[in-house]
Every structure is written in structure tokens, then in C-alpha cells.
Design a protein around this motif. Sequence first.
Motif: not given
Length: 73
Positions: A1-12
Motif C-alpha cells: 500500500m502506498t503512502r497516498e493510499e494509506r493517507l486516503a484510507e485514514f482521511e476516509a
Amino acid sequence: MTREERLAEFEAEHAEWEAELLRLMEWKAIEKTLAGLYRARYAGDMTVLTAQRIDRFERLQQALLGSPAALAG
């Protein structure tokens, strides 16, 4: 999982949590207002305005519980 994907998941997840917190805060504010209106009614305030405010806040609670048709009443 990329940093951007983790960040998007966290924001959701954070957005869901924040929405739930806002609903809880709104519910508590309505409860507090209704408690004050009920105390006023018990103390003898039989004005139409107080009755209308109680009705509005009770309908708002019903809408928050999942019955949006209550707002139309």
C-alpha cells in the motif's frame, strides 16, 4: 500500500469519525434545549411559542433517529 493510499484510507476513516462526533454533539445540544423547554413548561410556561419550540425539537430528534418525514409535520 502506498503512502497516498494509506493517507486516503485514514482521511476516509477520520471523516466517518468526525461525522459521528458531530451527530452526537448535535443530539446532546437538542437534548439540553429540550430539557430547558420541558422545565419551563413544568414551571408554568404554557405559551404557544414554547409549545412550538418543543414540537420542532422533538421532530428534529425523530429525523435524526431516521424518520425524516417527521420534519414535514
